[in-house]
Design an enzyme around this catalytic site. Structure first.
Site, short mmCIF file in Angstrom:
data_model
loop_
_atom_site.label_atom_id
_atom_site.label_comp_id
_atom_site.label_asym_id
_atom_site.label_seq_id
_atom_site.Cartn_x
_atom_site.Cartn_y
_atom_site.Cartn_z
CG HIS A 229 84.10 60.32 10.04
ND1 HIS A 229 83.47 59.39 10.85
CD2 HIS A 229 85.33 59.79 9.76
CE1 HIS A 229 84.28 58.37 11.05
NE2 HIS A 229 85.41 58.58 10.40
CD GLU A 230 87.96 61.13 7.08
OE1 GLU A 230 89.11 61.09 7.57
OE2 GLU A 230 87.24 60.12 6.94
CG HIS B 99 89.74 60.73 12.12
ND1 HIS B 99 89.70 59.72 13.06
CD2 HIS B 99 89.10 60.26 11.02
CE1 HIS B 99 89.06 58.68 12.55
NE2 HIS B 99 88.68 58.98 11.32
CD GLU C 125 87.35 55.44 11.05
OE1 GLU C 125 86.57 56.33 10.67
OE2 GLU C 125 88.57 55.47 10.81
#
Length: 325
Positions: free
Chosen positions: A169-170, A173, A225
């Site tokens: 997920h990070e 980004h 997100e």
């Protein structure tokens, strides 16, 4: 000469589908894990994307919010000035001094998970830190040289597969080019929640960013997100891993007693009410306006919707999706 049961065990070599490590395991072992990344061994393939575009997975809400943000005159120049003034290098200094830097020798399983996420999405590997914190969270900061920080509580609460989902997920980004806006958004959130409201830094933020800019930035950050949850799914390639991660973020340590299928049903109910009931939608939007992330249940419903739309399968197989009649 007598042989022990251990001597008579039949072993086999299995190459980890995630990191490529060759592992020797007992034949028929169900829960065998890779000695490098600690993920479950399997004969199933793991797709690596050679030329993944962010446009292939960006959530529509992220796209709309980003368009609204970029439509504000002077937003990019204001954010760049903000990061010049506040000092992007401060982020790296803070975590180098206060957290554990993950390397192939230090926390090697976390380093392997980072490598898996970066290789799968096609991202240059950023620095990864683990910081002691009782909150189950993680974040990405910096622009020129982004860093990812995992809080210790998050790692302790999640399984290895779920930790991979968070790391992915990070990394999402970074792949989605969120880092400029995201770093500024996290700075604003930090100032709003700490005792530095009267500091010169707060004055600088207010001088460089109008209220309209700050509001639009935080609104976009929440929707971003949702895109990175999709990126996490592209790495884990198992929607249940994303769902169980969100269940633990919602239920905390009590999540071990929560029925996962009922949690998914709750997510579907939330989505149905959000779409059908104006009052539910109003309150959900009002409450999340004060949060850094969307509700975990909402995030699960959005992942389920994406999978069921066929778009995720299309990305995984490369075959065009045909909508049902």
């Amino acid at each position: 000469m007598a042989h022990s049961d251990l001597d008579l065990e039949v072993t086999e070599f299995i190459r980890c589908r995630y990191c490529g490590q060759r592992n020797q395991t007992r034949t028929g072992s169900i829960e065998a894990r890779c000695g490098r990344c600690r993920l479950l061994l399997s004969d199933d393939p793991h797709k690596k994307f050679s030329n993944l575009s962010k446009e292939q997975y960006i959530h529509p809400a992220d796209r709309r919010a980003l368009a609204a943000l970029r439509a504000i005159p002077g937003i990019d120049s204001a954010l760049k000035k903000l990061l010049v003034v506040t000092g992007e290098s401060a982020i790296r200094v803070i975590f180098t001094a206060s957290a554990v830097k993950v390397t192939p020798e230090q926390c090697p399983d976390l380093h392997a998970k980072l490598q898996i996420a970066c290789t799968t999405l096609g991202v240059d590997k950023p620095d990864l830190f683990v910081q002691q914190n009782p909150v189950a969270n993680a974040f990405t900061g910096g622009v020129e040289r982004p860093v990812i920080v995992l809080y210790s509580q998050l790692i302790e609460r999640l399984t290895d597969e779920e930790v991979l989902a968070v790391v992915a997920h990070e990394v999402g980004h970074i792949h989605a080019e969120h880092v400029l806006y995201l770093t500024a958004a996290r700075l604003i959130e930090y100032l709003a929640k700490t005792a530095v409201l009267a500091s010169p830094l707060t004055g600088i933020v207010k001088e460089l960013l109008t209220l309209t800019m700050r509001t639009a930035l935080l609104a976009w950050a929440r929707r971003a997100e949702l895109s990175c949850d999709r990126a996490a799914l592209l790495v884990t390639q198992d929607a249940n891993v994303i769902g169980r991660t969100m269940m633990k973020l919602a239920g905390g340590t009590y999540a071990s007693k929560v029925d996962y299928e009922r949690f998914l049903a709750q997510a579907r109910d939330f989505e149905k009410n959000y779409d059908a009931k104006a009052l539910d939608r109003f309150w959900a939007d009002v409450i999340t306006a004060g949060l850094s992330h969307p509700f975990p249940v909402w995030r699960v419903s959005e992942i389920l919707k994406w999978v069921e739309s066929g778009e995720y399968t299309q990305l995984m197989t490369g075959e065009p999706h045909t909508a049902a009649a």
